[in-house]
Design an enzyme around this catalytic site. Structure first.
Site, mmCIF file in Angstrom:
data_model
loop_
_atom_site.group_PDB
_atom_site.id
_atom_site.type_symbol
_atom_site.label_atom_id
_atom_site.label_comp_id
_atom_site.label_asym_id
_atom_site.label_seq_id
_atom_site.Cartn_x
_atom_site.Cartn_y
_atom_site.Cartn_z
ATOM 1 N N GLY A 160 0.809 -1.208 0.000
ATOM 2 C CA GLY A 160 0.000 0.000 0.000
ATOM 3 C C GLY A 160 0.835 1.247 0.000
ATOM 4 N N GLY A 177 20.636 11.356 -31.992
ATOM 5 C CA GLY A 177 20.201 11.884 -30.704
ATOM 6 C C GLY A 177 20.754 11.082 -29.543
ATOM 7 C CB ALA A 178 21.450 7.492 -29.053
#
Lengths: 56, 516
Positions: free
Chosen positions: B173, B406-407
């Site tokens: 929880g 982009g990597a």
């Protein structure tokens, strides 16, 4: 009265009441109880254990 | 007076024994039978021998609803205190499953918060050992408020002191949110479970039948969800793992890690044999790391999750550094959602705690596909860029092989603030690979010729000669030096030594808004 004296007096009283030699009385702290409990658990379960240290 | 002293001391000893007795022998035996240690035994295993000092052992529940006044026990189901780990102060809480199932009530939370406040005030790490059935229902909203008090402190302490959560039993929880906010989560294979909603409620609401282990066991969280970073077989090995991790970390964000001399390793002359020149062939980047890090010093973080990126701590000449490396052996080392999350979180932790970062680059791309796009590779990938750009610790990169598009930018490129960038001679730093590039920019020429295959091959050769090397990047200043792989350790050591006194600050702001 410091901590050592208080414990010494308590040990003396217990020895008198229990009719035992005061030299036989061991003062165990709750902290030590936990440490002993851990060691007992390790020993009774045959666990190979070494606490990780910096040199490891 | 003497008699009163003795009587009062006897009363004190009796209370101490009651606190130390925890939930009683029967419950302690049951805990042991389940392969679990008691709360105090765990503290003894965590801290250096004979250093643990318990505090607030007599705090107990004040609630009297639902018979709580008869059920309450000293300590209220949690042991808190401080001690030394590798000779340095640390604070910890350890939930006691033998008392009320370790359930959290007002007093229980108060104890944990006291220890957390002391940790923050004394700028020392905080370790929370979780073994609890959850909120103490008898205490109602006071239980929930207790959790909130803990989460608040986790958040305020984040980035100031290292916070480590050790899950050695159930953690269900809302209780999961404290570990989630901490820096690292350890789980034990034999007894740990974490889930927001347990199997019983899952079944009643959705009809799905699933075991606790399959829903939220150690294997799930270490390999599937990425919630946990470390998994060990049992309590003792888990706590030893915590001790090992803390050996790499400073006490707080104004401190530096311990210098632990070890055996210097330099097997960089073998790197050219380990890494295939063919960019399509894989290898294990951990072999690269172990060829230059101090002997046995590499401590991998989250090894089973997002295996296409490897992150972890290592030492060079005894000094800790963080390593981020593309793993060519898995998914060709491409960056995907999970790898971006894993990398970014690690980079930001290193930056929080003054740990220099070494990046080993061999990345072909961000992983393409609708699954990645629809699940937000744009914002997840952006986390890597943000984390690197924001980090002010020394940052050194070694471009080993592929570094495309982009990597390449995302893997600590010069433009993102890398202090020093090295590249091996076989490095290929380009917008994309030759075949892909030629298919776009050479399309007209290929379509116009009588022998498209030959033309395509010719253009690929041209592209390879011109772009698929580190020298264009070096000429333009994006690579500081092209090095022989055998020089790797020597260069890395030199760079980090030079950067030891790096002092960089960011513009004044409350905090950035990293894409989440």
């Amino acid at each position: 009265m410091d901590k050592k004296n208080i414990i010494a007096i308590a040990a003396a009283v217990i020895a008198e009441e229990e009719n035992i030699d005061v030299q036989e009385i061991r003062i165990i702290s709750c902290h030590a109880l936990s440490a002993d409990s851990l060691q007992n658990y390790i020993a009774s379960h045959g666990i190979e254990y070494k606490k990780y240290q910096l040199e490891d | 007076m003497q008699e009163k002293w003795l009587n009062d001391i006897a009363a004190l000893n009796k209370r101490r024994e009651a606190a130390a007795a925890a939930g009683g022998t029967a419950r302690i035996d049951k805990q042991h039978a389940a392969g679990k240690l008691t709360a105090r035994e765990r503290m003894e295993a965590l801290f250096d021998d004979d250093t643990f000092v318990e505090i607030n052992d007599m705090i107990s529940a004040r609630s009297t609803d639902f018979g709580m006044d008869k059920k309450k026990k000293p300590g209220d189901g949690v042991v808190t205190g401080y001690g030394k780990i590798h000779g340095r102060t640390a604070f910890a809480s350890s939930q006691d499953f033998t008392i009320g199932g370790g359930s959290l009530g007002e007093a229980h939370a108060q104890k944990i918060c006291r220890a957390m406040d002391l940790a923050l005030a004394n700028k020392a790490p905080f370790i929370s050992i979780n073994d609890s059935g959850g909120a103490r229902i008898e205490e109602g909203i006071d239980s929930l408020s207790g959790y909130a008090d803990i989460f608040y402190r986790n958040t305020i302490s984040s980035g100031v002191i290292p916070q480590i959560s050790v899950i050695l039993g159930p953690c269900a929880g809302g209780a999961c949110y404290s570990p989630a906010i901490c820096d690292y989560i350890f789980m034990a294979e034999n007894n740990s479970q974490m889930y927001i909603t347990g199997p019983a409620v899952v079944k009643s609401v959705t009809g799905e039948v699933i075991s606790a282990a399959d829903l939220g066991g150690a294997a799930v969280h270490s390999a599937v969800s990425g919630v946990a970073q470390f998994v060990y077989p049992d309590d003792l090995s888990c706590l030893n793992g915590v001790r090992r991790l803390l050996a790499y970390l400073p006490q707080n964000n104004e401190d530096h890690s311990l210098i632990i001399p070890g055996k210097a390793v330099d097997r960089c002359s073998t790197l050219a044999d380990i890494v295939p020149a063919d960019p399509k062939k894989g290898y294990d980047v951990r072999e690269i790391i172990n060829s230059f890090a101090d002997e046995n010093s590499f401590f991998e973080v989250q090894p089973d999750f997002a295996r296409n990126i490897v992150v972890g701590f290592a030492r060079l000449n005894g000094k800790t550094l963080g390593i981020v490396a593309n793993q060519a052996a898995f998914m060709a080392g491409s960056l995907d959602i999970n790898a971006s999350d894993k990398g970014a979180r690690f980079i930001r932790f290193c930056d929080c705690f003054n740990i220099p970062i070494l990046t080993l680059v061999d990345v072909p791309a961000f992983l393409p596909g609708s699954q990645q796009e629809h699940n937000g590779i744009i914002r997840h990938g952006a986390k890597m860029l943000f984390a690197y750009a924001e980090a002010v610790v020394p940052k050194v990169s070694v471009i080993m092989r592929k570094a495309y598009g982009g990597a390449y930018i995302a893997m600590n490129s010069k433009g993102l603030g890398a202090d020093i960038v090295y590249a091996w001679p076989i490095a290929e730093i380009a917008v994309m690979g030759a075949a892909g590039a030629v298919a776009i920019i050479g399309k007209s020429a290929i379509d116009a010729t009588e022998d498209p295959a030959a033309k395509k091959a010719e253009l690929i050769r041209e592209y390879n000669d011109k772009f698929m090397n580190p020298y264009v990047a070096a000429e333009h200043g994006y690579v500081d030096e092209v090095i022989h792989p055998a020089e790797t350790r020597e260069r890395i050591v030199s760079a980090f030594e030079m950067l030891e006194n790096k002092a960089k600050t960011l513009p004044n702001k409350k905090h950035g808004n990293i894409p989440l």
